[in-house]
Design an enzyme around this catalytic site. Structure first.
Site, PDB file in Angstrom:
ATOM      1  N   CYS A   1     -19.949   1.274   7.960  1.00  0.00           N
ATOM      2  CA  CYS A   1     -20.151   2.040   9.195  1.00  0.00           C
ATOM      3  C   CYS A   1     -21.470   1.750   9.903  1.00  0.00           C
ATOM      4  O   CYS A   1     -21.470   1.307  11.050  1.00  0.00           O
ATOM      5  CB  CYS A   1     -20.041   3.520   8.896  1.00  0.00           C
ATOM      6  SG  CYS A   1     -18.499   3.928   8.089  1.00  0.00           S
TER       7      CYS A   1
ATOM      8  N   LYS B   1       0.829  -1.204   0.000  1.00  0.00           N
ATOM      9  CA  LYS B   1       0.000   0.000   0.000  1.00  0.00           C
ATOM     10  C   LYS B   1       0.872   1.267   0.000  1.00  0.00           C
ATOM     11  O   LYS B   1       0.619   2.219  -0.740  1.00  0.00           O
ATOM     12  CB  LYS B   1      -0.875  -0.019   1.262  1.00  0.00           C
ATOM     13  CG  LYS B   1      -2.214   0.630   1.079  1.00  0.00           C
ATOM     14  CD  LYS B   1      -2.921   0.732   2.385  1.00  0.00           C
ATOM     15  CE  LYS B   1      -4.129  -0.145   2.470  1.00  0.00           C
ATOM     16  NZ  LYS B   1      -4.795   0.004   3.771  1.00  0.00           N
TER      17      LYS B   1
ATOM     18  N   LYS C   1     -21.907  -1.878  11.231  1.00  0.00           N
ATOM     19  CA  LYS C   1     -20.914  -2.166  12.279  1.00  0.00           C
ATOM     20  C   LYS C   1     -21.179  -1.316  13.536  1.00  0.00           C
ATOM     21  O   LYS C   1     -21.141  -1.830  14.658  1.00  0.00           O
ATOM     22  CB  LYS C   1     -19.522  -1.865  11.709  1.00  0.00           C
ATOM     23  CG  LYS C   1     -18.367  -1.973  12.664  1.00  0.00           C
ATOM     24  CD  LYS C   1     -17.047  -1.934  11.897  1.00  0.00           C
ATOM     25  CE  LYS C   1     -16.605  -0.556  11.473  1.00  0.00           C
ATOM     26  NZ  LYS C   1     -16.077   0.322  12.504  1.00  0.00           N
TER      27      LYS C   1
ATOM     28  N   GLY D   1     -26.282  -0.050   3.956  1.00  0.00           N
ATOM     29  CA  GLY D   1     -25.128  -0.947   4.006  1.00  0.00           C
ATOM     30  C   GLY D   1     -23.895  -0.141   4.344  1.00  0.00           C
ATOM     31  O   GLY D   1     -23.986   0.929   4.946  1.00  0.00           O
TER      32      GLY D   1
ATOM     33  N   LEU E   1     -16.950  11.161   8.085  1.00  0.00           N
ATOM     34  CA  LEU E   1     -16.753  11.157   6.630  1.00  0.00           C
ATOM     35  C   LEU E   1     -17.679  10.163   5.955  1.00  0.00           C
ATOM     36  O   LEU E   1     -17.776   9.023   6.395  1.00  0.00           O
ATOM     37  CB  LEU E   1     -15.312  10.758   6.296  1.00  0.00           C
ATOM     38  CG  LEU E   1     -14.202  11.479   7.052  1.00  0.00           C
ATOM     39  CD1 LEU E   1     -12.856  10.894   6.666  1.00  0.00           C
ATOM     40  CD2 LEU E   1     -14.264  12.962   6.746  1.00  0.00           C
TER      41      LEU E   1
HETATM   42  C1  UGA Z   1     -21.719   7.055   7.249  1.00  0.00           C
HETATM   43  C2  UGA Z   1     -22.113   8.432   7.814  1.00  0.00           C
HETATM   44  O1  UGA Z   1     -23.014   9.094   6.917  1.00  0.00           O
HETATM   45  C3  UGA Z   1     -20.867   9.298   8.039  1.00  0.00           C
HETATM   46  O2  UGA Z   1     -21.249  10.521   8.655  1.00  0.00           O
HETATM   47  C4  UGA Z   1     -19.910   8.537   8.966  1.00  0.00           C
HETATM   48  O3  UGA Z   1     -18.729   9.255   9.196  1.00  0.00           O
HETATM   49  C5  UGA Z   1     -19.545   7.223   8.318  1.00  0.00           C
HETATM   50  O4  UGA Z   1     -20.752   6.458   8.118  1.00  0.00           O
HETATM   51  C6  UGA Z   1     -18.577   6.511   9.237  1.00  0.00           C
HETATM   52  O5  UGA Z   1     -18.974   6.088  10.318  1.00  0.00           O
HETATM   53  O6  UGA Z   1     -17.375   6.489   8.948  1.00  0.00           O
HETATM   54  P1  UGA Z   1     -21.180   6.101   4.803  1.00  0.00           P
HETATM   55  O7  UGA Z   1     -21.261   4.750   5.421  1.00  0.00           O
HETATM   56  O8  UGA Z   1     -20.018   6.419   3.923  1.00  0.00           O
HETATM   57  O9  UGA Z   1     -21.181   7.246   5.953  1.00  0.00           O
HETATM   58  O10 UGA Z   1     -22.469   6.276   3.912  1.00  0.00           O
HETATM   59  P2  UGA Z   1     -23.863   7.033   3.953  1.00  0.00           P
HETATM   60  O11 UGA Z   1     -23.888   8.035   2.879  1.00  0.00           O
HETATM   61  O12 UGA Z   1     -24.204   7.476   5.305  1.00  0.00           O
HETATM   62  O13 UGA Z   1     -24.842   5.837   3.526  1.00  0.00           O
HETATM   63  C7  UGA Z   1     -24.975   4.654   4.301  1.00  0.00           C
HETATM   64  C8  UGA Z   1     -26.045   3.763   3.725  1.00  0.00           C
HETATM   65  O14 UGA Z   1     -27.341   4.321   3.924  1.00  0.00           O
HETATM   66  C9  UGA Z   1     -25.942   3.516   2.222  1.00  0.00           C
HETATM   67  O15 UGA Z   1     -26.214   2.154   1.952  1.00  0.00           O
HETATM   68  C10 UGA Z   1     -27.005   4.418   1.635  1.00  0.00           C
HETATM   69  O16 UGA Z   1     -27.470   3.990   0.391  1.00  0.00           O
HETATM   70  C11 UGA Z   1     -28.072   4.329   2.710  1.00  0.00           C
HETATM   71  N1  UGA Z   1     -29.009   5.476   2.710  1.00  0.00           N
HETATM   72  C12 UGA Z   1     -28.558   6.719   3.022  1.00  0.00           C
HETATM   73  C13 UGA Z   1     -30.356   5.270   2.443  1.00  0.00           C
HETATM   74  O17 UGA Z   1     -30.802   4.130   2.164  1.00  0.00           O
HETATM   75  N2  UGA Z   1     -31.205   6.330   2.498  1.00  0.00           N
HETATM   76  C14 UGA Z   1     -30.785   7.586   2.798  1.00  0.00           C
HETATM   77  O18 UGA Z   1     -31.626   8.511   2.854  1.00  0.00           O
HETATM   78  C15 UGA Z   1     -29.425   7.791   3.075  1.00  0.00           C
END
Ligand code: UGA
Length: 443
Positions: free
Chosen positions: A267, A36, A270, A264, A157
Protein backbone atom coordinates in the site's frame (compact mmCIF):
# COMPACT_ATOMS: atom_id res chain seq x y z
CA UNK A 1 -30.86 -7.49 4.58
CA UNK A 2 -28.83 -6.32 1.57
CA UNK A 3 -27.60 -8.64 -1.18
CA UNK A 4 -24.03 -7.85 -2.06
CA UNK A 5 -21.61 -9.23 -4.62
CA UNK A 6 -17.93 -8.52 -4.00
CA UNK A 7 -15.92 -8.66 -7.21
CA UNK A 8 -12.33 -9.77 -6.61
CA UNK A 9 -11.37 -12.07 -3.73
CA UNK A 10 -7.91 -10.67 -3.14
CA UNK A 11 -6.97 -9.36 0.22
CA UNK A 12 -9.41 -6.46 0.34
CA UNK A 13 -12.28 -8.30 -1.38
CA UNK A 14 -12.11 -11.36 0.81
CA UNK A 15 -11.83 -9.49 4.11
CA UNK A 16 -14.57 -7.04 3.08
CA UNK A 17 -16.87 -9.81 1.83
CA UNK A 18 -16.48 -11.90 4.98
CA UNK A 19 -16.94 -8.93 7.30
CA UNK A 20 -19.93 -7.55 5.36
CA UNK A 21 -21.52 -10.99 5.75
CA UNK A 22 -20.75 -10.81 9.46
CA UNK A 23 -22.69 -7.53 9.56
CA UNK A 24 -25.72 -9.57 8.47
CA UNK A 25 -25.65 -8.95 4.72
CA UNK A 26 -25.95 -11.73 2.12
CA UNK A 27 -22.62 -11.76 0.30
CA UNK A 28 -21.35 -13.54 -2.79
CA UNK A 29 -17.64 -13.22 -3.51
CA UNK A 30 -16.72 -13.49 -7.17
CA UNK A 31 -13.34 -14.22 -8.71
CA UNK A 32 -12.31 -15.38 -12.16
CA UNK A 33 -9.54 -17.47 -10.61
CA UNK A 34 -11.29 -20.83 -10.24
CA UNK A 35 -8.47 -22.29 -8.18
CA UNK A 36 -8.96 -19.59 -5.56
CA UNK A 37 -12.72 -20.09 -5.52
CA UNK A 38 -12.23 -23.87 -5.15
CA UNK A 39 -10.00 -23.27 -2.12
CA UNK A 40 -12.58 -20.94 -0.56
CA UNK A 41 -15.44 -23.33 -1.29
CA UNK A 42 -13.50 -26.05 0.51
CA UNK A 43 -13.46 -23.77 3.55
CA UNK A 44 -9.77 -22.88 3.26
CA UNK A 45 -8.28 -19.37 3.19
CA UNK A 46 -5.83 -18.53 0.40
CA UNK A 47 -4.14 -15.71 2.34
CA UNK A 48 -2.63 -15.41 5.79
CA UNK A 49 -4.76 -13.11 7.90
CA UNK A 50 -5.38 -13.72 11.60
CA UNK A 51 -9.06 -14.29 12.43
CA UNK A 52 -10.26 -14.38 8.84
CA UNK A 53 -10.74 -18.17 8.84
CA UNK A 54 -13.18 -18.00 11.74
CA UNK A 55 -15.25 -15.25 10.22
CA UNK A 56 -15.39 -17.00 6.83
CA UNK A 57 -16.37 -20.28 8.46
CA UNK A 58 -19.03 -18.69 10.64
CA UNK A 59 -20.70 -16.85 7.78
CA UNK A 60 -20.43 -19.68 5.28
CA UNK A 61 -22.13 -21.99 7.78
CA UNK A 62 -24.83 -19.39 8.41
CA UNK A 63 -25.49 -19.27 4.65
CA UNK A 64 -24.58 -15.58 4.36
CA UNK A 65 -21.31 -16.02 2.46
CA UNK A 66 -20.84 -17.73 -0.91
CA UNK A 67 -18.07 -18.01 -3.46
CA UNK A 68 -18.44 -18.27 -7.21
CA UNK A 69 -16.73 -17.78 -10.56
CA UNK A 70 -20.05 -17.06 -12.27
CA UNK A 71 -19.83 -13.28 -12.69
CA UNK A 72 -23.06 -12.78 -14.61
CA UNK A 73 -25.24 -14.85 -12.30
CA UNK A 74 -23.84 -13.21 -9.17
CA UNK A 75 -23.95 -9.67 -10.55
CA UNK A 76 -27.53 -9.88 -11.75
CA UNK A 77 -28.69 -11.52 -8.51
CA UNK A 78 -27.29 -8.77 -6.26
CA UNK A 79 -28.10 -5.08 -6.36
CA UNK A 80 -24.98 -3.87 -4.57
CA UNK A 81 -21.64 -4.62 -6.23
CA UNK A 82 -18.33 -3.95 -4.47
CA UNK A 83 -15.39 -3.62 -6.85
CA UNK A 84 -12.31 -4.94 -5.04
CA UNK A 85 -9.99 -5.88 -7.90
CA UNK A 86 -6.30 -5.00 -7.96
CA UNK A 87 -4.91 -1.66 -9.08
CA UNK A 88 -1.23 -2.51 -9.60
CA UNK A 89 1.25 0.28 -10.32
CA UNK A 90 1.81 1.13 -13.98
CA UNK A 91 5.32 1.97 -15.24
CA UNK A 92 4.97 5.67 -14.35
CA UNK A 93 3.82 4.87 -10.79
CA UNK A 94 0.16 5.66 -11.47
CA UNK A 95 -2.48 3.06 -10.59
CA UNK A 96 -3.29 0.76 -13.49
CA UNK A 97 -7.07 0.79 -13.83
CA UNK A 98 -7.31 -1.97 -16.40
CA UNK A 99 -9.08 -4.46 -14.09
CA UNK A 100 -11.44 -1.85 -12.67
CA UNK A 101 -12.40 -0.82 -16.21
CA UNK A 102 -12.92 -4.41 -17.31
CA UNK A 103 -15.21 -5.08 -14.34
CA UNK A 104 -17.16 -1.82 -14.82
CA UNK A 105 -17.78 -2.66 -18.47
CA UNK A 106 -18.88 -6.19 -17.63
CA UNK A 107 -21.27 -4.79 -15.02
CA UNK A 108 -22.78 -2.49 -17.66
CA UNK A 109 -23.18 -5.49 -19.96
CA UNK A 110 -25.27 -7.54 -17.55
CA UNK A 111 -27.20 -5.54 -14.93
CA UNK A 112 -30.98 -5.61 -15.30
CA UNK A 113 -32.21 -3.45 -12.43
CA UNK A 114 -31.12 -0.61 -10.14
CA UNK A 115 -27.60 -1.29 -8.88
CA UNK A 116 -25.19 0.46 -6.51
CA UNK A 117 -21.59 0.00 -7.60
CA UNK A 118 -19.12 0.58 -4.76
CA UNK A 119 -15.44 1.28 -5.42
CA UNK A 120 -13.48 -0.46 -2.64
CA UNK A 121 -10.16 -0.70 -4.44
CA UNK A 122 -7.74 2.19 -3.92
CA UNK A 123 -8.17 4.21 -7.08
CA UNK A 124 -6.99 7.63 -8.30
CA UNK A 125 -9.20 10.64 -7.82
CA UNK A 126 -11.73 10.74 -10.62
CA UNK A 127 -12.07 6.97 -11.00
CA UNK A 128 -15.61 6.71 -9.63
CA UNK A 129 -16.77 9.05 -12.38
CA UNK A 130 -14.90 6.98 -14.94
CA UNK A 131 -16.55 3.82 -13.59
CA UNK A 132 -19.89 5.57 -14.02
CA UNK A 133 -18.99 6.43 -17.62
CA UNK A 134 -17.82 2.88 -18.48
CA UNK A 135 -21.03 1.34 -17.15
CA UNK A 136 -23.15 3.99 -18.90
CA UNK A 137 -21.37 3.33 -22.22
CA UNK A 138 -22.25 -0.35 -22.05
CA UNK A 139 -25.86 0.39 -21.15
CA UNK A 140 -26.07 2.75 -24.15
CA UNK A 141 -24.71 0.00 -26.40
CA UNK A 142 -27.42 -2.30 -25.03
CA UNK A 143 -30.00 0.47 -25.50
CA UNK A 144 -31.04 0.13 -21.85
CA UNK A 145 -31.77 2.89 -19.40
CA UNK A 146 -31.17 1.06 -16.14
CA UNK A 147 -30.57 3.34 -13.15
CA UNK A 148 -27.38 2.87 -11.13
CA UNK A 149 -25.18 4.81 -8.73
CA UNK A 150 -21.45 4.73 -8.10
CA UNK A 151 -20.17 5.11 -4.54
CA UNK A 152 -16.59 5.43 -3.30
CA UNK A 153 -15.95 3.56 -0.05
CA UNK A 154 -12.19 3.28 0.49
CA UNK A 155 -10.79 0.68 2.88
CA UNK A 156 -8.34 1.35 5.70
CA UNK A 157 -7.37 -2.22 6.48
CA UNK A 158 -3.94 -3.09 7.77
CA UNK A 159 -2.61 -6.50 6.88
CA UNK A 160 -2.45 -8.60 10.01
CA UNK A 161 -5.33 -6.77 11.68
CA UNK A 162 -7.70 -6.40 8.77
CA UNK A 163 -10.69 -8.10 10.41
CA UNK A 164 -10.43 -5.91 13.48
CA UNK A 165 -9.95 -2.81 11.28
CA UNK A 166 -13.05 -3.65 9.23
CA UNK A 167 -15.26 -4.43 12.17
CA UNK A 168 -13.95 -1.64 14.48
CA UNK A 169 -12.91 1.16 12.13
CA UNK A 170 -11.75 4.62 13.24
CA UNK A 171 -14.12 5.93 10.58
CA UNK A 172 -16.05 4.85 7.51
CA UNK A 173 -15.67 7.09 4.48
CA UNK A 174 -18.42 7.15 1.89
CA UNK A 175 -18.39 9.30 -1.21
CA UNK A 176 -21.77 9.45 -2.93
CA UNK A 177 -24.14 11.64 -4.83
CA UNK A 178 -27.71 10.92 -3.82
CA UNK A 179 -30.10 9.77 -1.14
CA UNK A 180 -30.96 6.48 -2.81
CA UNK A 181 -27.42 5.09 -2.61
CA UNK A 182 -26.93 6.73 0.80
CA UNK A 183 -29.79 4.75 2.27
CA UNK A 184 -28.39 1.49 0.95
CA UNK A 185 -24.88 2.18 2.24
CA UNK A 186 -26.35 2.98 5.62
CA UNK A 187 -28.19 -0.35 5.68
CA UNK A 188 -25.03 -2.23 4.72
CA UNK A 189 -23.09 -0.68 7.61
CA UNK A 190 -26.06 -0.67 9.97
CA UNK A 191 -24.19 -2.44 12.75
CA UNK A 192 -21.40 0.15 12.64
CA UNK A 193 -23.89 3.03 12.66
CA UNK A 194 -25.38 1.50 15.78
CA UNK A 195 -21.89 1.32 17.32
CA UNK A 196 -21.52 5.04 16.80
CA UNK A 197 -18.61 4.66 14.39
CA UNK A 198 -17.94 8.06 12.78
CA UNK A 199 -19.24 8.11 9.20
CA UNK A 200 -17.79 10.69 6.86
CA UNK A 201 -20.07 11.30 3.94
CA UNK A 202 -18.66 13.39 1.18
CA UNK A 203 -18.44 13.62 -2.58
CA UNK A 204 -16.75 11.01 -4.75
CA UNK A 205 -13.51 12.92 -5.30
CA UNK A 206 -13.01 13.66 -1.59
CA UNK A 207 -13.53 10.02 -0.63
CA UNK A 208 -10.92 8.96 -3.17
CA UNK A 209 -8.54 11.67 -1.98
CA UNK A 210 -8.98 10.70 1.71
CA UNK A 211 -7.48 7.27 1.07
CA UNK A 212 -4.38 8.60 -0.67
CA UNK A 213 -3.94 11.46 1.77
CA UNK A 214 -4.18 9.04 4.73
CA UNK A 215 -1.64 6.59 3.38
CA UNK A 216 0.73 9.32 2.19
CA UNK A 217 0.60 11.02 5.56
CA UNK A 218 1.31 7.77 7.43
CA UNK A 219 4.23 7.03 5.09
CA UNK A 220 5.49 10.55 5.66
CA UNK A 221 5.18 10.18 9.43
CA UNK A 222 7.27 6.98 9.43
CA UNK A 223 9.82 8.57 7.13
CA UNK A 224 10.01 11.62 9.34
CA UNK A 225 10.81 9.58 12.44
CA UNK A 226 13.33 7.52 10.43
CA UNK A 227 15.16 10.72 9.54
CA UNK A 228 15.00 11.95 13.12
CA UNK A 229 16.35 8.54 14.22
CA UNK A 230 19.28 8.84 11.84
CA UNK A 231 20.10 12.25 13.29
CA UNK A 232 19.63 10.96 16.87
CA UNK A 233 22.41 8.46 16.24
CA UNK A 234 24.77 11.27 15.27
CA UNK A 235 23.96 13.64 18.13
CA UNK A 236 23.71 11.04 20.89
CA UNK A 237 19.93 11.26 21.39
CA UNK A 238 17.58 8.30 21.86
CA UNK A 239 14.84 8.26 19.22
CA UNK A 240 12.55 6.13 21.37
CA UNK A 241 12.46 8.79 24.07
CA UNK A 242 12.13 11.49 21.43
CA UNK A 243 9.23 9.72 19.66
CA UNK A 244 7.50 8.98 22.96
CA UNK A 245 7.58 12.61 24.03
CA UNK A 246 6.77 14.02 20.60
CA UNK A 247 3.89 11.57 20.23
CA UNK A 248 2.37 12.64 23.55
CA UNK A 249 1.40 15.89 21.88
CA UNK A 250 -2.18 15.14 20.96
CA UNK A 251 -1.79 17.10 17.74
CA UNK A 252 0.91 14.66 16.61
CA UNK A 253 -0.11 11.33 18.15
CA UNK A 254 2.10 8.41 19.13
CA UNK A 255 1.24 5.95 16.37
CA UNK A 256 3.47 5.38 13.32
CA UNK A 257 6.45 6.93 15.04
CA UNK A 258 8.46 3.72 15.21
CA UNK A 259 11.66 3.99 13.19
CA UNK A 260 12.72 0.99 11.17
CA UNK A 261 14.38 -0.19 7.97
CA UNK A 262 11.86 1.72 5.80
CA UNK A 263 8.18 1.05 5.17
CA UNK A 264 7.10 -1.65 2.74
CA UNK A 265 3.94 -3.50 1.80
CA UNK A 266 1.48 -3.35 -1.02
CA UNK A 267 0.00 0.00 0.00
CA UNK A 268 2.36 2.78 1.11
CA UNK A 269 4.92 2.35 -1.68
CA UNK A 270 2.20 2.02 -4.34
CA UNK A 271 -0.08 4.74 -3.00
CA UNK A 272 2.64 7.34 -2.45
CA UNK A 273 3.81 6.75 -6.04
CA UNK A 274 0.25 7.04 -7.32
CA UNK A 275 -0.32 10.18 -5.23
CA UNK A 276 2.80 11.84 -6.65
CA UNK A 277 1.62 10.90 -10.13
CA UNK A 278 -1.87 12.33 -9.54
CA UNK A 279 -0.14 15.55 -8.47
CA UNK A 280 1.88 15.61 -11.69
CA UNK A 281 -1.23 14.93 -13.78
CA UNK A 282 -2.83 18.03 -12.29
CA UNK A 283 0.33 20.17 -12.46
CA UNK A 284 0.89 20.04 -8.68
CA UNK A 285 4.29 19.07 -7.37
CA UNK A 286 3.68 17.09 -4.16
CA UNK A 287 7.18 17.68 -2.87
CA UNK A 288 6.67 16.06 0.55
CA UNK A 289 5.27 12.89 -0.98
CA UNK A 290 8.07 12.70 -3.54
CA UNK A 291 10.70 13.27 -0.87
CA UNK A 292 9.10 10.57 1.30
CA UNK A 293 9.44 8.05 -1.53
CA UNK A 294 13.12 8.93 -2.02
CA UNK A 295 13.94 9.03 1.69
CA UNK A 296 12.32 5.64 2.25
CA UNK A 297 14.50 4.09 -0.43
CA UNK A 298 17.58 5.70 1.13
CA UNK A 299 16.57 4.29 4.51
CA UNK A 300 16.66 0.74 3.14
CA UNK A 301 20.08 1.32 1.57
CA UNK A 302 21.27 2.87 4.82
CA UNK A 303 20.57 -0.43 6.59
CA UNK A 304 23.07 -2.21 4.32
CA UNK A 305 25.65 0.48 5.09
CA UNK A 306 24.89 0.19 8.80
CA UNK A 307 25.59 -3.54 8.79
CA UNK A 308 28.71 -3.11 6.66
CA UNK A 309 30.22 -0.33 8.77
CA UNK A 310 29.11 -1.98 12.03
CA UNK A 311 31.08 -5.11 11.20
CA UNK A 312 33.94 -3.08 9.71
CA UNK A 313 36.37 -4.17 12.44
CA UNK A 314 36.21 -7.66 10.93
CA UNK A 315 36.80 -6.55 7.35
CA UNK A 316 34.39 -6.42 4.43
CA UNK A 317 31.07 -8.25 4.10
CA UNK A 318 32.49 -10.59 1.52
CA UNK A 319 32.41 -14.14 2.88
CA UNK A 320 30.57 -13.13 6.06
CA UNK A 321 27.45 -15.04 7.07
CA UNK A 322 24.48 -12.98 8.18
CA UNK A 323 21.34 -14.31 9.87
CA UNK A 324 18.25 -12.42 8.78
CA UNK A 325 15.25 -12.70 11.09
CA UNK A 326 12.07 -11.47 9.41
CA UNK A 327 11.36 -11.20 5.70
CA UNK A 328 7.71 -10.10 5.60
CA UNK A 329 7.24 -6.32 5.33
CA UNK A 330 5.82 -6.38 8.84
CA UNK A 331 4.76 -8.88 11.49
CA UNK A 332 1.63 -11.06 11.28
CA UNK A 333 1.68 -11.36 7.51
CA UNK A 334 3.32 -13.65 4.95
CA UNK A 335 3.51 -10.75 2.50
CA UNK A 336 6.91 -9.66 1.19
CA UNK A 337 5.72 -7.07 -1.31
CA UNK A 338 8.15 -4.11 -1.21
CA UNK A 339 9.55 -5.54 2.01
CA UNK A 340 12.80 -3.83 3.07
CA UNK A 341 14.17 -7.39 3.40
CA UNK A 342 14.29 -7.73 -0.40
CA UNK A 343 16.51 -4.75 -1.12
CA UNK A 344 18.61 -5.30 2.01
CA UNK A 345 19.23 -9.01 1.31
CA UNK A 346 20.02 -8.30 -2.34
CA UNK A 347 22.41 -5.55 -1.27
CA UNK A 348 24.18 -7.76 1.26
CA UNK A 349 24.46 -10.61 -1.25
CA UNK A 350 25.87 -8.25 -3.88
CA UNK A 351 28.64 -7.46 -1.40
CA UNK A 352 29.44 -11.15 -1.13
CA UNK A 353 27.68 -11.92 2.17
CA UNK A 354 26.02 -15.30 2.70
CA UNK A 355 22.54 -15.10 4.19
CA UNK A 356 20.70 -17.45 6.49
CA UNK A 357 17.11 -16.27 6.37
CA UNK A 358 14.09 -17.09 8.51
CA UNK A 359 10.55 -15.76 8.76
CA UNK A 360 7.67 -17.42 10.63
CA UNK A 361 5.25 -16.92 7.70
CA UNK A 362 7.00 -15.69 4.55
CA UNK A 363 9.38 -18.57 3.70
CA UNK A 364 7.26 -19.73 0.77
CA UNK A 365 7.29 -16.29 -0.85
CA UNK A 366 11.00 -15.87 -0.03
CA UNK A 367 11.81 -18.94 -2.14
CA UNK A 368 10.87 -17.20 -5.38
CA UNK A 369 11.67 -13.65 -4.24
CA UNK A 370 15.30 -14.69 -3.65
CA UNK A 371 15.64 -16.70 -6.86
CA UNK A 372 18.18 -14.21 -8.26
CA UNK A 373 20.40 -14.47 -5.16
CA UNK A 374 19.68 -18.10 -4.32
CA UNK A 375 23.37 -19.07 -4.36
CA UNK A 376 23.87 -16.75 -1.39
CA UNK A 377 20.80 -17.76 0.60
CA UNK A 378 20.20 -20.59 3.05
CA UNK A 379 16.52 -21.01 3.99
CA UNK A 380 16.59 -21.79 7.69
CA UNK A 381 14.22 -23.98 9.72
CA UNK A 382 13.83 -21.55 12.61
CA UNK A 383 15.53 -18.55 14.20
CA UNK A 384 18.26 -20.59 15.91
CA UNK A 385 19.05 -22.56 12.78
CA UNK A 386 19.48 -19.19 11.01
CA UNK A 387 21.74 -17.84 13.75
CA UNK A 388 24.00 -20.91 14.09
CA UNK A 389 27.55 -20.02 12.99
CA UNK A 390 26.43 -16.67 11.55
CA UNK A 391 28.70 -13.67 12.02
CA UNK A 392 25.84 -11.27 12.64
CA UNK A 393 22.18 -11.33 13.49
CA UNK A 394 19.87 -8.80 11.81
CA UNK A 395 16.25 -8.37 12.92
CA UNK A 396 14.20 -6.90 10.07
CA UNK A 397 10.59 -7.65 11.07
CA UNK A 398 9.26 -7.18 14.61
CA UNK A 399 7.53 -10.55 14.94
CA UNK A 400 6.52 -11.21 18.56
CA UNK A 401 8.60 -14.37 18.68
CA UNK A 402 11.73 -12.32 17.93
CA UNK A 403 11.09 -10.14 20.96
CA UNK A 404 11.88 -12.93 23.34
CA UNK A 405 14.90 -14.71 21.87
CA UNK A 406 17.08 -16.93 24.03
CA UNK A 407 19.98 -14.47 24.27
CA UNK A 408 22.59 -16.71 25.96
CA UNK A 409 21.88 -19.35 23.32
CA UNK A 410 22.35 -16.75 20.58
CA UNK A 411 25.66 -15.70 22.10
CA UNK A 412 26.82 -19.32 21.89
CA UNK A 413 25.54 -19.84 18.34
CA UNK A 414 26.98 -16.69 16.76
CA UNK A 415 30.50 -16.86 15.31
CA UNK A 416 31.01 -13.09 15.66
CA UNK A 417 29.17 -10.94 18.22
CA UNK A 418 27.11 -8.59 16.01
CA UNK A 419 23.45 -7.93 16.86
CA UNK A 420 21.56 -5.53 14.55
CA UNK A 421 18.16 -4.73 15.99
CA UNK A 422 16.67 -2.76 13.10
CA UNK A 423 13.22 -2.61 14.74
CA UNK A 424 14.38 -1.43 18.17
CA UNK A 425 12.79 -4.34 20.00
CA UNK A 426 15.66 -4.86 22.48
CA UNK A 427 17.38 -2.69 25.06
CA UNK A 428 21.05 -1.94 24.53
CA UNK A 429 22.13 -3.09 28.00
CA UNK A 430 20.45 -6.53 27.79
CA UNK A 431 22.35 -7.30 24.60
CA UNK A 432 25.65 -5.82 25.72
CA UNK A 433 25.43 -7.64 29.06
CA UNK A 434 25.71 -11.01 27.31
CA UNK A 435 28.72 -9.81 25.35
CA UNK A 436 27.22 -8.93 21.98
CA UNK A 437 27.74 -5.67 20.09
CA UNK A 438 24.40 -3.91 19.77
CA UNK A 439 23.23 -1.73 16.89
CA UNK A 440 19.76 -0.24 16.73
CA UNK A 441 18.07 2.63 14.94
CA UNK A 442 18.36 6.09 16.38
CA UNK A 443 19.73 5.26 19.80
C1 UGA B 1 -1.57 0.42 5.36
C2 UGA B 1 -2.40 1.36 6.24
O1 UGA B 1 -1.92 1.33 7.59
C3 UGA B 1 -3.88 0.96 6.21
O2 UGA B 1 -4.64 1.91 6.94
C4 UGA B 1 -4.35 0.96 4.74
O3 UGA B 1 -5.69 0.58 4.62
C5 UGA B 1 -3.50 -0.02 3.97
O4 UGA B 1 -2.12 0.39 4.05
C6 UGA B 1 -4.00 -0.02 2.54
O5 UGA B 1 -3.84 0.97 1.84
O6 UGA B 1 -4.69 -0.97 2.14
P1 UGA B 1 -0.45 -2.00 5.71
O7 UGA B 1 0.28 -1.74 4.44
O8 UGA B 1 -1.13 -3.31 5.89
O9 UGA B 1 -1.60 -0.88 5.95
O10 UGA B 1 0.61 -1.88 6.88
P2 UGA B 1 1.03 -0.87 8.02
O11 UGA B 1 0.76 -1.49 9.33
O12 UGA B 1 0.50 0.47 7.79
O13 UGA B 1 2.62 -0.85 7.81
C7 UGA B 1 3.22 -0.41 6.60
C8 UGA B 1 4.72 -0.39 6.72
O14 UGA B 1 5.15 0.65 7.60
C9 UGA B 1 5.33 -1.67 7.29
O15 UGA B 1 6.50 -1.99 6.56
C10 UGA B 1 5.66 -1.31 8.72
O16 UGA B 1 6.68 -2.09 9.27
C11 UGA B 1 6.06 0.14 8.56
N1 UGA B 1 5.93 0.93 9.81
C12 UGA B 1 4.70 1.15 10.36
C13 UGA B 1 7.06 1.48 10.40
O17 UGA B 1 8.20 1.31 9.91
N2 UGA B 1 6.91 2.24 11.52
C14 UGA B 1 5.70 2.48 12.09
O18 UGA B 1 5.64 3.20 13.10
C15 UGA B 1 4.56 1.92 11.49
Amino acid sequence: MINIAVIGTGYVGLVSGACLADFGNMVTCIDNNSEKIDILQRGEIPIYEPGLDLIVERNTKAGRLHFTTDFEAAVTANNVLFIAVGTPPADDGSADLRYVKEVARKIGQVIESYTVVVDKSTVPVGTARKVYGWIKDELLIRGKDIPFDVVSNPEFLREGSAVQDFTHPDRVVIGLENERSRKIMKDIYRSLYLNETPFIETNLESAEMIKYASNSFLALKITFINEIANLCEKVGANVQDVAKAVGRDGRIGSKFLHPGPGYGGSCFPKDTQAMAQIGKDYGEHLSLVETTIEANKRQKIRMIEKIESGMGRHGSLSGKTIAILGLAFKQNTDDMRESPAILICEGLASKGAKLKVWDPAAMKEALWRFESIKDYVYFARDEYDAIENADALVILTPWNQFRNLDLPRIKKLLALPYFFDLRNIYKRNEIEEIGLIYFAIGK
